[in-house]
Design a protein around this motif. Sequence first.
Motif, PDB file in Angstrom:
ATOM      1  N   ALA A  96       0.449  -1.422  -0.231  1.00  0.00           N
ATOM      2  CA  ALA A  96       0.082  -0.459  -0.129  1.00  0.00           C
ATOM      3  C   ALA A  96       0.702   1.307  -0.568  1.00  0.00           C
ATOM      4  O   ALA A  96       0.783   2.122  -0.512  1.00  0.00           O
ATOM      5  CB  ALA A  96      -1.144   0.103   1.099  1.00  0.00           C
ATOM      6  N   TYR A  97       1.889   1.222   0.901  1.00  0.00           N
ATOM      7  CA  TYR A  97       3.035   2.582   0.499  1.00  0.00           C
ATOM      8  C   TYR A  97       3.613   2.679  -1.066  1.00  0.00           C
ATOM      9  O   TYR A  97       3.655   3.897  -0.943  1.00  0.00           O
ATOM     10  CB  TYR A  97       4.011   2.687   1.714  1.00  0.00           C
ATOM     11  N   GLN A  98       3.942   1.706  -1.241  1.00  0.00           N
ATOM     12  CA  GLN A  98       3.998   1.696  -2.675  1.00  0.00           C
ATOM     13  C   GLN A  98       3.637   2.455  -3.607  1.00  0.00           C
ATOM     14  O   GLN A  98       3.839   3.335  -5.013  1.00  0.00           O
ATOM     15  CB  GLN A  98       4.481  -0.144  -3.371  1.00  0.00           C
ATOM     16  N   GLN A  99       2.015   1.918  -3.611  1.00  0.00           N
ATOM     17  CA  GLN A  99       1.297   2.619  -4.048  1.00  0.00           C
ATOM     18  C   GLN A  99       0.915   3.772  -3.972  1.00  0.00           C
ATOM     19  O   GLN A  99       0.513   4.631  -5.051  1.00  0.00           O
ATOM     20  CB  GLN A  99      -0.027   2.023  -3.617  1.00  0.00           C
ATOM     21  N   ALA A 100       1.267   4.661  -2.468  1.00  0.00           N
ATOM     22  CA  ALA A 100       0.926   5.762  -2.077  1.00  0.00           C
ATOM     23  C   ALA A 100       2.699   6.917  -2.851  1.00  0.00           C
ATOM     24  O   ALA A 100       2.723   7.354  -3.400  1.00  0.00           O
ATOM     25  CB  ALA A 100       0.928   6.033  -0.515  1.00  0.00           C
ATOM     26  N   GLY A 101       3.546   5.848  -3.192  1.00  0.00           N
ATOM     27  CA  GLY A 101       3.972   6.943  -3.897  1.00  0.00           C
ATOM     28  C   GLY A 101       5.910   6.633  -2.951  1.00  0.00           C
ATOM     29  O   GLY A 101       6.706   7.496  -2.769  1.00  0.00           O
ATOM     30  N   ILE A 102       5.355   6.237  -1.348  1.00  0.00           N
ATOM     31  CA  ILE A 102       6.242   6.468  -0.139  1.00  0.00           C
ATOM     32  C   ILE A 102       6.313   5.715   0.797  1.00  0.00           C
ATOM     33  O   ILE A 102       7.816   5.464   1.476  1.00  0.00           O
ATOM     34  CB  ILE A 102       5.598   7.148   0.752  1.00  0.00           C
TER      35      ILE A 102
END
Length: 577
Positions: A96-102
Amino acid sequence: MSSNRCVSCKAGRYFCLPGHNSTLDVPILRRSRGRSVASSKSLGRVDVAICGAGPVGLTAAALLAARGVGVMLLEQNETTSDEPKAISVDDESLRAYQQAGIVDKVLPIVVPGTGTCYYDRDGVALFHARGPAPFRLGYPFKNPFAQPDLERALVSALDSAPNVLLRFGTRVTGFEQRSDAVRLRMEFAGAEQFLDADYVLGCDGGSSATRLLQGIDMSGRSYPDVWLVVDTLDDPHTERFAMHHGDPERPHVIVPGLDGRCRYEFRLHDGEGEAGAPPSFELIQRLISRYRPIEPHQVERAVNYRFNALIADEWMIGRSFLLGDAAHMMPPFAGQGLNSGIRDAANLTWKIADVLDGRLDRSVLSSYRTERAPHALATVRLSERLGRVVMSTSSGLARRRDNAVRRALQTDEGRAYLEQMRYRPAQRYTDGLVVCDGGPDDVGVPIGQPLVFDSVTHELRRLDDVLGDGWAVIGVDIAESHWAAVEPICKAVKGGQALVVTQERLPRTSRRVLIDVDGALLREFSRYQGRFVLIRPDHFVAAAWAPRASTDIAARVVTWTPQSASATSTERAFSHG
């Protein structure tokens, strides 16, 4: 949507808050809809207001910000938390943090973990649960961390987002549900203020004001057992896994972290402490002494805690939603409290973004509870079972448990069940934004994130990076002549397209082809051979169908979009004409 830009704050598609000028660098947190502000006490209007800037609220903000949604976070405390409450983040959450770009902001504060080791009543290791299919989602399965580090990392990541405003020291005191917004009443610096939001996310913990002020109860139970939870510094433990000790005399858990941090949890006997009362250093010293000597300055946090197993009776109140502990609380023995909250955010935020963008109809937001509540409840029940069995104080039960586990480990099926943690409830949506029809169990499930060769960029990339953050239609060994029939689906959800080939010969096509490089892509898609697969922005399979069913699938997907609502309104107008 129109693309207005404030010259002063350079906030892209967003207007400014009331009174904004070149000396007040506050971005608007709303797409342009041309509404004005009615009162000097009003902060204007925002796409999404988030109550609570803990890990779940900050995660939801990051996911929304990545999709261009205007967000205001409201936190009653003056700063981020300095208490290391949550201590484990799993591969789903890192994805999910990958999807948020962070994710690059989060990975430095975690220990790449290897799961959980379970010990018998005598302290002998029984088995090591490492989870299924290592690295299937692109990250280690279970990763220790410290919550203050995560909160600081998330705040740092949000600092650069022009469409996010984080307000500490702001206490929400009321909600008014309106037809097109929620009006929030709040106190900031002794003054009353108002904020209108298209949607509100209540991420404000077990004592959620978002839930309590709107009259929502929780069902379940609080446990009478009291546990001592101690976070220590300068600890000698360097294991990359959690340790659950099923000692009936003193059940306890040890979770090493980064830089000498370590979490200890001990079941207290009657008379050793009350929930909420500060534990004595003498008690801490006595219980930890079997593992290490400790001085007062090496105790980072210590609390006596009673666990809850509760589910909110409603998750959606008008235009407001409950996430994380505001919606569900569970014992810690499955390590899924925070991760369940991040799953909530990953499920809901893309739907809200798609509704605001006009891609989905507002009615689909009711699928949030439909999809998430069953899995959250199952996870609560698992946490309870682990507490009763693994952390039992019954000597007889502990003996039977250990013997049963050893017998199970002697079989391939039993070993896989335990070591791959198949006892954890699987996520599968059978209702909501899925087309299941009671068919195979390959719909409503998450797709993995293998490494693929992308024929367009000629690069090796993770699947999520290739597909982006939107919808996607994947054809698995699909002939060129069948693609025209899925155009209505792609148009309805504005989705991309890609072809997966399971054979060793590549087709001559101008379409994007995803090529397997290590067998992982084939493992994910071979069961869909000869079918189209519709993948949602949260990486769940919404539908899988043979080419001849494309027209029917298109008709059903369109019901999720505003096109369907407009068509229904037109039909009603003519029928009453």
